[in-house]
Design an enzyme around this catalytic site. Structure first.
Site, PDB file in Angstrom:
ATOM      1  N   LYS A 138     -10.104   1.022  -1.515  1.00 31.22           N
ATOM      2  CA  LYS A 138     -10.209   0.522  -0.136  1.00 31.22           C
ATOM      3  C   LYS A 138     -11.550   0.912   0.483  1.00 31.22           C
ATOM      4  O   LYS A 138     -11.912   2.092   0.492  1.00 31.22           O
ATOM      5  CB  LYS A 138      -9.055   1.087   0.674  1.00 31.22           C
ATOM      6  CG  LYS A 138      -8.922   0.564   2.088  1.00 31.22           C
ATOM      7  CD  LYS A 138      -7.697   1.192   2.733  1.00 31.22           C
ATOM      8  CE  LYS A 138      -7.449   0.675   4.136  1.00 31.22           C
ATOM      9  NZ  LYS A 138      -6.280   1.364   4.743  1.00 31.22           N
ATOM     10  N   GLU A 181       0.857  -1.183   0.000  1.00 34.27           N
ATOM     11  CA  GLU A 181       0.000   0.000   0.000  1.00 34.27           C
ATOM     12  C   GLU A 181       0.899   1.241   0.000  1.00 34.27           C
ATOM     13  O   GLU A 181       2.030   1.193   0.492  1.00 34.27           O
ATOM     14  CB  GLU A 181      -0.846  -0.031   1.277  1.00 34.27           C
ATOM     15  CG  GLU A 181      -1.742   1.162   1.512  1.00 34.27           C
ATOM     16  CD  GLU A 181      -2.463   1.089   2.857  1.00 34.27           C
ATOM     17  OE1 GLU A 181      -3.553   1.654   2.961  1.00 34.27           O
ATOM     18  OE2 GLU A 181      -1.938   0.455   3.806  1.00 34.27           O
ATOM     19  N   CYS A 229      -4.809  -3.528   3.280  1.00 33.07           N
ATOM     20  CA  CYS A 229      -4.455  -3.251   4.673  1.00 33.07           C
ATOM     21  C   CYS A 229      -5.584  -3.510   5.679  1.00 33.07           C
ATOM     22  O   CYS A 229      -5.843  -4.642   6.052  1.00 33.07           O
ATOM     23  CB  CYS A 229      -3.930  -1.822   4.786  1.00 33.07           C
ATOM     24  SG  CYS A 229      -2.956  -1.501   6.280  1.00 33.07           S
TER      25      CYS A 229
END
Length: 283
Positions: free
Chosen positions: A121, A47, A162
């Site tokens: 995300k 990321e 993440c």
């Protein structure tokens, strides 16, 4: 598409990015080249592969559009080496009202340099760790949904980023849609990483019977250790099969799709799910 009897080598690149985009790109080029020399068909990066900064005001300033020079550079690298890439970038919004925020966007680039899939995300990291408060929602725009798995050179790949790691529903949905591999480009903090990183990754692999690949950010040399690193690959039985050392590093692993199918045949947990009692939507 990979076949069951091929060697499916992947490389995981652990970076230590800063606000210096040129250096970050140069470091990534070196690690990607190393992965190519090791025989990887697909290379996974973290990321925030473009930059990391603690100054939230600079995020929108440093971010670029989808067709900006950083993404184009990674497309050129993929084409040059004939290798697939996975990485997450800060991407500017096209909407004027969102000019101070960006998308945390995971891209898959094929071996001829085309962006074949993007995922924004959906779970934003707003948390207080000891005396430090992190609010990703102040600079990042949440994504609107899960994207289907992508048929890549090493198997069907499901995309996460993440903090998504803490939400098993997204991984289970991707497994239900046919993922062989679920990937988590990350920048886990030292505090949460030391406590939960490996446990969460192994849990996602066990419950989905997928390979899990997590390329993480490490703290830059000479700076306080705030990022956990520990990039790794977990097999469908939940075993760590490859991991990076401290700092910038590359590790490799073989994605054995035959082994994955044997695990699923011996213990078909996805078909044992009680959809009459609880339901998991595909998207």
């Amino acid at each position: 598409m990979a076949t069951l009897d091929e060697s499916n080598l992947v490389a995981i690149c652990q970076l230590a990015c800063t606000a210096d985009k040129k250096k970050n790109l140069a470091d990534a080029k070196l690690l990607i080249a190393r992965g190519v020399l090791l025989g990887a068909k697909m290379i996974f990066l973290p990321e925030a592969v473009d930059f990391l900064t603690s100054d939230r005001e600079k995020v929108a300033e440093l971010a670029e559009p989808m067709d900006g020079p950083t993404v184009q550079a990674y497309q050129s690298i993929a084409k040059q080496h004939g290798v697939w890439l996975s990485a997450a970038f800060h991407i500017k919004s096209d909407t004027p009202s969102e000019s101070k925020q960006v998308y945390n966007r995971h891209m898959i680039i094929n071996d001829v340099g085309e962006v074949v899939s993007t995922y924004d995300k959906i779970h934003l990291f707003d948390a207080t760790l000891n005396t430090t408060t992190i609010q990703e929602s102040t600079w990042s725009i949440p994504g609107k949904g899960i994207v289907p798995p992508v048929a890549c050179s090493v198997g069907n790949v499901g995309q996460c980023i993440c903090y998504d790691l803490r939400f098993p529903e997204i991984a289970l949905s991707l497994a239900k849609q046919g993922s062989d591999i679920i990937i988590y480009p990350s920048a886990f903090t030292q505090t949460t990483g030391a406590a939960h990183w490996e446990s969460l990754l192994r849990a996602r692999a066990i419950e989905t019977q997928c390979y899990v690949i997590a390329a993480g950010q490490a703290s830059p040399s000479g700076q306080k250790k705030s990022l956990y690193g520990h990039s790794m690959v977990i097999d469908p039985w939940g075993q760590v099969v490859a991991s990076c050392h401290e700092g910038m590093d590359v590790c490799i692993a073989n994605i054995d799709l035959g082994y994955l199918q044997r695990i699923r045949k011996k213990m078909p947990v996805l078909s044992h799910r009680r959809n009459d009692v609880y339901k998991l939507s595909k998207l």
